[in-house]
Motif scaffolding. Structure first.
Motif, PDB file in Angstrom:
ATOM      1  N   SER A   1       0.815  -1.213  -0.039  1.00  7.30           N
ATOM      2  CA  SER A   1       0.040   0.134   0.024  1.00  7.30           C
ATOM      3  C   SER A   1       0.766   1.079  -0.009  1.00  7.30           C
ATOM      4  O   SER A   1       0.421   2.217  -0.511  1.00  7.30           O
ATOM      5  N   SER A   2       1.963   1.165   0.714  1.00  7.01           N
ATOM      6  CA  SER A   2       2.910   2.578   0.675  1.00  7.01           C
ATOM      7  C   SER A   2       3.396   2.684  -0.941  1.00  7.01           C
ATOM      8  O   SER A   2       3.346   3.657  -1.230  1.00  7.01           O
ATOM      9  N   TYR A   3       3.684   1.672  -1.399  1.00  5.92           N
ATOM     10  CA  TYR A   3       4.160   1.578  -3.058  1.00  5.92           C
ATOM     11  C   TYR A   3       3.020   2.099  -3.933  1.00  5.92           C
ATOM     12  O   TYR A   3       3.263   3.248  -4.583  1.00  5.92           O
ATOM     13  N   LEU A   4       1.998   1.500  -3.782  1.00  6.46           N
ATOM     14  CA  LEU A   4       0.825   1.778  -4.604  1.00  6.46           C
ATOM     15  C   LEU A   4       0.103   3.133  -4.266  1.00  6.46           C
ATOM     16  O   LEU A   4       0.148   3.930  -5.303  1.00  6.46           O
ATOM     17  N   LEU A   5       0.201   3.662  -3.085  1.00  4.19           N
ATOM     18  CA  LEU A   5      -0.476   5.124  -2.783  1.00  4.19           C
ATOM     19  C   LEU A   5       0.831   6.085  -3.417  1.00  4.19           C
ATOM     20  O   LEU A   5       0.128   7.069  -4.034  1.00  4.19           O
ATOM     21  N   VAL A   6       1.964   5.969  -2.969  1.00  5.96           N
ATOM     22  CA  VAL A   6       2.888   7.032  -3.324  1.00  5.96           C
ATOM     23  C   VAL A   6       2.828   6.948  -4.857  1.00  5.96           C
ATOM     24  O   VAL A   6       2.920   7.943  -5.599  1.00  5.96           O
ATOM     25  N   ASN A   7       2.890   5.679  -5.636  1.00  4.96           N
ATOM     26  CA  ASN A   7       3.048   5.886  -7.010  1.00  4.96           C
ATOM     27  C   ASN A   7       1.813   6.553  -7.665  1.00  4.96           C
ATOM     28  O   ASN A   7       1.732   7.040  -8.496  1.00  4.96           O
ATOM     29  N   ALA A   8       0.533   6.225  -7.048  1.00  6.37           N
ATOM     30  CA  ALA A   8      -0.667   6.753  -7.616  1.00  6.37           C
ATOM     31  C   ALA A   8      -0.487   8.210  -7.504  1.00  6.37           C
ATOM     32  O   ALA A   8      -0.747   8.939  -8.563  1.00  6.37           O
ATOM     33  N   ILE A   9       0.093   8.822  -6.218  1.00  3.41           N
ATOM     34  CA  ILE A   9       0.132  10.100  -6.267  1.00  3.41           C
ATOM     35  C   ILE A   9       1.094  10.925  -7.275  1.00  3.41           C
ATOM     36  O   ILE A   9       0.886  11.857  -7.955  1.00  3.41           O
TER      37      ILE A   9
END
Ligand SMILES: Nc1nc2c(ncn2[C@@H]2O[C@H](COP(=O)(O)OP(=O)(O)OP(=O)(O)O)[C@@H](O)[C@H]2O)c(=O)[nH]1
Length: 487
Positions: free
Chosen positions: A192-200
């Motif tokens: 989730s850290s990766y996917l959230l920061v990646n989305a932003i």
């Protein structure tokens, strides 16, 4: 600590190189970006290798997602080096961007339970591939097809990409909140850290790209990868160990997780109607069909499991009250059923008789032929006794070589008749017994009877029958004696 320094050096190098060349898409800045992505890939792969079997697959999926990003970055680098005359390399980059969603969807939507039907995993994989295929078609058509001329097309593509990226991130966060085992929480924490920061980052990067990439833009892509490499290599935070969701929360989240897959297909289907109404509609229908099939497969597995559970509960229930050697009722069942039978007899005004049956000279039989033969003899005697009973009667193993029969609606006379019949049946089994004067297996029977006028205590009735049996033994065995006559 070494990873932190390595990442810091790469991030600084990326910024410096991009600043010096003044262009985000030069060879050296892109190479440093690839190095950051490669470090993330290595860190996740190491986690995959070190994890226990059950949690390996999700780590592998996360590694595959990062690999797609690495391949996307490499394709962009090749474009810088070789140029892209036929547009093949940019098409390939779109392929990798689309493929990236397959492992991502898979890791946030799957329940990863062992007893899930294989068909469900195949369906999920199929639908993830449909999402990737639709994304590729959608991006290609909107950005280079006839619709590309429409200025709003690019924004539609951006919103679509944002919707997918943020849905994945939110789903991963929900999975983190619903994970009961620490290893799973740690995995979803990393994902989730990766996917959230990646989305932003993707949201910002894609919008900045519209006006030409500034030199620093490539460094944005480093952020989610550097973060992932750090999370995967460092100790998990303390709250992750302390946090533990309730079973209800965990089960609810895990059961609803697959819905994201259907939702993505529906959303993509709706967007696809811009390109082809038929394709969009069929995609949305496929999503409904997919979800229906998925539920049907899972429900059918649950029904199978429930049936198996009911069956084993029934078997257990039957076994608990049974004697394991002979399969007839055991002492515990006898105690309950005898009490019930005596109450029933008094209530209905009927006599109820109890026969205590003991095999004669059984010790000698055992001693001469061994315990295995003794066991076989007990099984035969139990079966012979059972064959003589009505549905309302009961035969139980009282202990050792002693059996008890409870006869409903049976006076002492009828019980004597029944006892003689049973003794005859056992004699006719003709089980040879060298040490018995009768040269075959025989039984002695003691009978006690409860008349309707008085409710007797089961223990008393058993004692009476036992006394009668004692008399039968003393009188030479192979006979039937009645308690009343004993008193
Ligand atoms: N094979 C086998 N033998 C058992 C089992 N339970 C008890 N026995 C044996 O049954 C025998 C009972 O012996 P006794 O109580 O002396 O009775 P008996 O030899 O039949 O003598 P009478 O009853 O007086 O005729 C003992 O040798 C026990 O070991 C069992 O489950 N299997």
């Amino acid at each position: 600590m070494r990873v932190v320094w390595l990442l810091l050096s790469l991030l600084v190098a990326h910024l410096v190189l991009a600043n010096r060349s003044g262009h985000a898409e030069d060879v050296w800045p892109q190479l440093t970006m690839l190095a950051v992505q490669g470090t993330a890939l290595w860190a996740v792969f190491m986690r995959y290798k070190r994890s226990p079997t059950l949690i390996r697959l999700p780590w592998l999926l996360l590694a595959l997602a990062v690999l797609m990003q690495v391949l996307w970055g490499s394709t962009n680098l090749l474009t810088t080096v070789l140029g892209d005359k036929g547009g093949y390399l940019s098409a390939l980059a779109t392929v990798f961007s689309s493929l990236y969603v397959i492992p991502c969807i898979f890791m946030v939507s799957r329940s990863f339970v062992r007893n899930e039907p294989r068909a469900v995993a195949v369906l999920d994989l199929g639908m993830s591939c449909v999402v990737a295929g639709l994304l590729y078609e959608f991006f290609t058509q909107m950005l280079s097809g006839p619709l590309a001329k429409d200025p709003s097309s690019i924004y539609i593509v951006l919103y679509q990409a944002d919707a997918i990226d943020f849905s994945l991130a939110i789903m991963a966060i929900l999975r983190l909140l619903g994970a009961r085992s620490f290893r799973w929480r740690f995995f979803y924490y990393a994902a989730s850290s990766y996917l959230l920061v990646n989305a932003i980052v993707a949201t910002v990067y894609n919008r900045v790209e519209l006006h030409g990439l500034p030199w620093w833009a490539g460094s944005l892509i480093d952020i989610p990868h550097a973060l992932l490499a750090l999370v995967a290599t460092r100790q998990p935070p303390r709250w992750l160990r302390a946090y533990r969701p309730s079973l209800v929360v965990s089960q609810t989240i895990a059961s609803f997780a697959p819905i994201i897959l259907s939702m993505m297909v529906v959303v993509l289907g709706v967007s696809m109607t811009r390109i082809s109404f038929v394709l969009g509609l069929s995609t949305a229908c496929a999503s409904v069909l997919f979800y229906g099939l998925r539920v049907a497969f899972i429900q059918s597995r649950h029904m199978d499991m429930q049936r198996a559970g009911d069956l084993s509960a029934l078997r257990l229930e039957q076994q608990v009250g049974r004697d394991p050697l002979t399969g007839i009722a055991n002492r515990a069942t006898l105690d309950t059923r005898l009490r019930e039978a005596l109450q029933e007899g008094q209530r209905t005004g009927q006599c109820c008789s109890l026969l205590m049956i003991d095999i004669d000279f059984f010790k000698q039989y055992n001693d001469s032929l061994g315990h295995v033969a003794g066991d076989a003899c007990l099984v035969s005697v139990a079966a012979a006794l059972s064959s003589q009973l009505r549905a309302c009667d009961l035969v139980a193993r009282y202990g050792g070589e002693e059996f008890v029969v409870v006869l409903m609606d049976a006076s002492a006379e009828r019980a004597v008749e029944a006892g003689r019949r049973m003794a005859g049946v056992i004699e006719r089994l003709d089980i040879p017994h060298r040490c018995s004067p009768y040269e075959r297996i025989t039984v002695s029977i003691g009978i006690s009877t409860q008349t309707p006028d008085i409710l007797m205590d089961p223990v008393f009735l058993l004692e009476e029958a036992d006394r009668a049996l004692y008399l039968a033994k003393n009188n030479g065995r192979d006979r039937v004696e009645v308690a009343d006559e004993v008193r």
